[in-house]
Design an enzyme around this catalytic site. Structure first.
Site, PDB file in Angstrom:
ATOM      1  N   LYS A   1     -40.385 -34.410   5.549  1.00  0.00           N
ATOM      2  CA  LYS A   1     -39.686 -35.639   6.050  1.00  0.00           C
ATOM      3  C   LYS A   1     -40.724 -36.346   6.707  1.00  0.00           C
ATOM      4  CE  LYS A   1     -36.873 -33.485   8.700  1.00  0.00           C
ATOM      5  NZ  LYS A   1     -35.558 -33.287   9.744  1.00  0.00           N
TER       6      LYS A   1
ATOM      7  N   LYS B   1     -42.542 -35.594   9.514  1.00  0.00           N
ATOM      8  CA  LYS B   1     -42.286 -35.596  10.895  1.00  0.00           C
ATOM      9  C   LYS B   1     -42.704 -34.510  11.397  1.00  0.00           C
ATOM     10  CE  LYS B   1     -37.881 -36.157  13.510  1.00  0.00           C
ATOM     11  NZ  LYS B   1     -36.650 -36.273  13.487  1.00  0.00           N
TER      12      LYS B   1
END
Length: 130
Positions: free
Chosen positions: A44, A46
């Site tokens: 993601k 992230k």
């Protein structure tokens, strides 16, 4: 018994996370929390400050949380709803509509976010003050 499910990264636990978990638990008897694995966070784009194991340990110590499970992919939600006999799926309203496909399997509730606080905002403030 009514089972509730939510997901998140749950990095840098703050009042917004606690509000979500408290409100989710108030909807039922048993709260299952899926947390993104470190590998899933990479997919993601992230990055969490705390490792999966540390985030899991922190969540398990919160009184509203009954079970913590790993979130490996976007696609596991239907399987988790079935596996844990989920009655209600809960997310913050910044995800409104994204999980309506689960309505075939359970109730879906989007809670308003806690105003003025987010993990991204905390990280930004820390970086600006260094």
């Amino acid at each position: 018994m009514k089972n509730i499910l939510t997901y998140g990264t749950f990095d840098l636990i703050h009042a917004g996370h606690i509000n979500l978990l408290r409100r989710a638990k108030e909807l039922g008897d048993y709260l299952v929390v899926g947390i993104s694995t470190d590998e899933f966070n990479k997919l993601k784009n992230k990055q969490a400050y705390h490792s999966f194991d540390n985030r899991k340990m922190i969540l398990e110590s919160i009184r509203f949380v009954d079970k913590v499970i790993p979130e490996h992919s976007w696609d596991q939600k239907i399987d988790d709803v079935k596996r844990y006999n989920i009655d209600t799926f809960v997310m913050g309203d910044d995800w409104k509509g994204h999980f309506d496909f689960l309505l075939e399997y359970c109730e879906v509730v989007y809670f308003p976010r806690t105003e003025g606080i987010s993990t991204s905002g905390i990280k930004k403030n820390i970086n600006n003050n260094q």
